[in-house]
Design a protein around this motif. Structure first.
Motif, PDB file in Angstrom:
ATOM      1  N   SER A 171      12.549  -9.591  -8.414  1.00  0.00           N
ATOM      2  CA  SER A 171      12.450  -8.204  -7.935  1.00  0.00           C
ATOM      3  C   SER A 171      11.153  -7.971  -7.171  1.00  0.00           C
ATOM      4  CB  SER A 171      12.531  -7.223  -9.099  1.00  0.00           C
ATOM      5  OG  SER A 171      13.770  -7.321  -9.753  1.00  0.00           O
ATOM      6  N   LEU A 172      10.075  -8.573  -7.646  1.00  0.00           N
ATOM      7  CA  LEU A 172       8.798  -8.443  -6.945  1.00  0.00           C
ATOM      8  C   LEU A 172       8.904  -9.043  -5.542  1.00  0.00           C
ATOM      9  CD1 LEU A 172       6.404  -9.401  -9.867  1.00  0.00           C
ATOM     10  CD2 LEU A 172       6.444  -7.182  -8.708  1.00  0.00           C
ATOM     11  N   GLN A 173       9.500 -10.232  -5.444  1.00  0.00           N
ATOM     12  CA  GLN A 173       9.643 -10.881  -4.150  1.00  0.00           C
ATOM     13  C   GLN A 173      10.521 -10.060  -3.211  1.00  0.00           C
ATOM     14  OE1 GLN A 173       8.006 -13.326  -2.771  1.00  0.00           O
ATOM     15  NE2 GLN A 173       9.191 -13.194  -0.883  1.00  0.00           N
ATOM     16  N   LYS A 174      11.614  -9.535  -3.733  1.00  0.00           N
ATOM     17  CA  LYS A 174      12.511  -8.712  -2.908  1.00  0.00           C
ATOM     18  C   LYS A 174      11.784  -7.448  -2.419  1.00  0.00           C
ATOM     19  CE  LYS A 174      17.081  -6.682  -2.779  1.00  0.00           C
ATOM     20  NZ  LYS A 174      18.309  -6.381  -3.484  1.00  0.00           N
ATOM     21  N   LEU A 175      11.033  -6.807  -3.306  1.00  0.00           N
ATOM     22  CA  LEU A 175      10.266  -5.614  -2.943  1.00  0.00           C
ATOM     23  C   LEU A 175       9.242  -5.954  -1.863  1.00  0.00           C
ATOM     24  CD1 LEU A 175       9.800  -2.585  -3.814  1.00  0.00           C
ATOM     25  CD2 LEU A 175       7.964  -3.477  -5.274  1.00  0.00           C
ATOM     26  N   TYR A 176       8.571  -7.070  -2.034  1.00  0.00           N
ATOM     27  CA  TYR A 176       7.569  -7.497  -1.056  1.00  0.00           C
ATOM     28  C   TYR A 176       8.220  -7.743   0.310  1.00  0.00           C
ATOM     29  CZ  TYR A 176       3.904 -10.286   1.147  1.00  0.00           C
ATOM     30  OH  TYR A 176       2.958 -10.774   2.018  1.00  0.00           O
ATOM     31  N   GLU A 177       9.327  -8.443   0.309  1.00  0.00           N
ATOM     32  CA  GLU A 177      10.028  -8.712   1.572  1.00  0.00           C
ATOM     33  C   GLU A 177      10.449  -7.416   2.257  1.00  0.00           C
ATOM     34  OE1 GLU A 177      13.247 -11.346   0.559  1.00  0.00           O
ATOM     35  OE2 GLU A 177      11.880 -13.014   0.151  1.00  0.00           O
ATOM     36  N   GLN A 178      10.881  -6.458   1.473  1.00  0.00           N
ATOM     37  CA  GLN A 178      11.372  -5.200   2.027  1.00  0.00           C
ATOM     38  C   GLN A 178      10.253  -4.336   2.616  1.00  0.00           C
ATOM     39  OE1 GLN A 178      13.830  -3.017  -0.712  1.00  0.00           O
ATOM     40  NE2 GLN A 178      14.292  -1.412   0.759  1.00  0.00           N
ATOM     41  N   TYR A 179       9.058  -4.351   2.012  1.00  0.00           N
ATOM     42  CA  TYR A 179       8.012  -3.408   2.402  1.00  0.00           C
ATOM     43  C   TYR A 179       6.721  -4.041   2.939  1.00  0.00           C
ATOM     44  CZ  TYR A 179      10.932   0.125   0.244  1.00  0.00           C
ATOM     45  OH  TYR A 179      11.981   0.959  -0.072  1.00  0.00           O
ATOM     46  N   LYS A 180       6.658  -5.352   3.073  1.00  0.00           N
ATOM     47  CA  LYS A 180       5.409  -5.989   3.488  1.00  0.00           C
ATOM     48  C   LYS A 180       4.957  -5.590   4.891  1.00  0.00           C
ATOM     49  CE  LYS A 180       7.454 -10.421   4.864  1.00  0.00           C
ATOM     50  NZ  LYS A 180       7.509 -11.844   4.518  1.00  0.00           N
ATOM     51  N   PHE A 181       5.877  -5.118   5.710  1.00  0.00           N
ATOM     52  CA  PHE A 181       5.500  -4.678   7.052  1.00  0.00           C
ATOM     53  C   PHE A 181       5.204  -3.179   7.093  1.00  0.00           C
ATOM     54  CE2 PHE A 181       8.124  -8.512   7.773  1.00  0.00           C
ATOM     55  CZ  PHE A 181       7.123  -9.317   8.297  1.00  0.00           C
ATOM     56  N   ASP A 182       5.237  -2.547   5.930  1.00  0.00           N
ATOM     57  CA  ASP A 182       4.926  -1.122   5.807  1.00  0.00           C
ATOM     58  C   ASP A 182       3.597  -0.910   5.092  1.00  0.00           C
ATOM     59  OD1 ASP A 182       7.366  -0.461   7.027  1.00  0.00           O
ATOM     60  OD2 ASP A 182       8.410  -0.414   5.099  1.00  0.00           O
ATOM     61  N   ASP A 183       2.651  -1.796   5.345  1.00  0.00           N
ATOM     62  CA  ASP A 183       1.331  -1.705   4.720  1.00  0.00           C
ATOM     63  C   ASP A 183       1.406  -1.675   3.194  1.00  0.00           C
ATOM     64  OD1 ASP A 183      -0.165  -1.839   7.078  1.00  0.00           O
ATOM     65  OD2 ASP A 183       0.114   0.291   7.449  1.00  0.00           O
ATOM     66  N   PHE A 184       2.184  -2.601   2.661  1.00  0.00           N
ATOM     67  CA  PHE A 184       2.325  -2.754   1.211  1.00  0.00           C
ATOM     68  C   PHE A 184       2.187  -4.231   0.867  1.00  0.00           C
ATOM     69  CE2 PHE A 184       5.195  -3.812  -2.367  1.00  0.00           C
ATOM     70  CZ  PHE A 184       4.543  -3.123  -3.369  1.00  0.00           C
ATOM     71  N   VAL A 185       1.480  -4.515  -0.220  1.00  0.00           N
ATOM     72  CA  VAL A 185       1.336  -5.901  -0.670  1.00  0.00           C
ATOM     73  C   VAL A 185       1.371  -5.950  -2.190  1.00  0.00           C
ATOM     74  CG1 VAL A 185      -1.201  -5.871  -0.684  1.00  0.00           C
ATOM     75  CG2 VAL A 185       0.006  -8.037  -0.330  1.00  0.00           C
ATOM     76  N   ILE A 186       1.903  -7.040  -2.688  1.00  0.00           N
ATOM     77  CA  ILE A 186       1.904  -7.331  -4.128  1.00  0.00           C
ATOM     78  C   ILE A 186       0.953  -8.493  -4.334  1.00  0.00           C
ATOM     79  CG2 ILE A 186       3.271  -8.211  -6.066  1.00  0.00           C
ATOM     80  CD1 ILE A 186       5.726  -6.871  -4.678  1.00  0.00           C
ATOM     81  N   ILE A 187       0.160  -8.414  -5.388  1.00  0.00           N
ATOM     82  CA  ILE A 187      -0.734  -9.518  -5.734  1.00  0.00           C
ATOM     83  C   ILE A 187      -0.463  -9.894  -7.187  1.00  0.00           C
ATOM     84  CG2 ILE A 187      -3.098 -10.322  -5.924  1.00  0.00           C
ATOM     85  CD1 ILE A 187      -3.879  -8.249  -3.877  1.00  0.00           C
ATOM     86  N   GLY A 188      -0.131 -11.162  -7.400  1.00  0.00           N
ATOM     87  CA  GLY A 188       0.122 -11.669  -8.742  1.00  0.00           C
ATOM     88  C   GLY A 188      -1.106 -12.365  -9.312  1.00  0.00           C
TER      89      GLY A 188
END
Length: 179
Positions: free
Chosen positions: A64-81
């Motif tokens: 789910s984290l990866q899917k969320l990142y793929e969906q919003y990474k170009f909208d100034d959003f990042v996930i850091i594990g």
């Protein structure tokens, strides 16, 4: 006169607290390959910080984290594990093993950092910021388990703490990213 003194003391107290507040940009961490990662490089982005583990009941959240990142990474959003072995010895591997596990099993390409401690006397300085109101200006919290999430706004301020059972694609998270 006493009311004025009390009011002035409150204002000065708030100024001292505000001066002690920090932002995520004040920190540098080490990525999973051992290179320095300056969190100031994230200025202007919304950030989700997650403490992760490969052998946990919540480990499927990587998908789910990866899917969320793929969906919003170009909208100034990042996930850091941030892998951590603080709960039930559920992340015993080396950084190399963790990276391989994440890529092979979940296709993780959001930034993963080196394994750290997220609680106790050896707590990483970033997690001290995330868990101490005197540093983050938002609230005191405790990392209760793997996959707890911290939401940081585009100004580097902590704005939400989400328990492990809150899924990455929860409407609360999606609404926050989209606002």
């Amino acid at each position: 006169m006493r009311k004025i003194f009390i009011l002035m003391a409150m204002v000065l107290g708030n100024l001292v607290i505000a001066q002690n507040e920090q932002v995520i940009y004040d920190y540098q961490v080490e990525d999973i390959s051992g290179k320095e990662f300056d969190l100031s490089s994230l200025k202007g982005k919304k950030v989700m910080i997650v403490n992760t583990a490969s052998k946990c009941g919540f480990t499927p959240q990587y998908a789910s984290l990866q899917k969320l990142y793929e969906q919003y990474k170009f909208d100034d959003f990042v996930i850091i594990g941030f892998p951590s072995n603080d709960f039930g010895n559920q992340e015993p591997g080396s950084n190399e093993e963790i990276e391989e596990f994440c890529q092979q099993n979940y296709g993780v390409d959001f930034p993963m950092m080196s394994k750290i401690t997220v609680k106790g006397k050896d707590m990483h300085p970033l997690y001290k910021f995330l868990t101490q109101k005197k540093k983050n200006g938002f609230k005191d919290s405790e990392v209760k388990w793997n996959f707890q999430k911290y939401l940081i706004d585009e100004n580097g301020k902590l704005v939400a703490v989400l328990e492990s059972n809150k899924l990455p694609n929860d409407p609360e998270v999606i609404n926050w990213i989209s606002e």
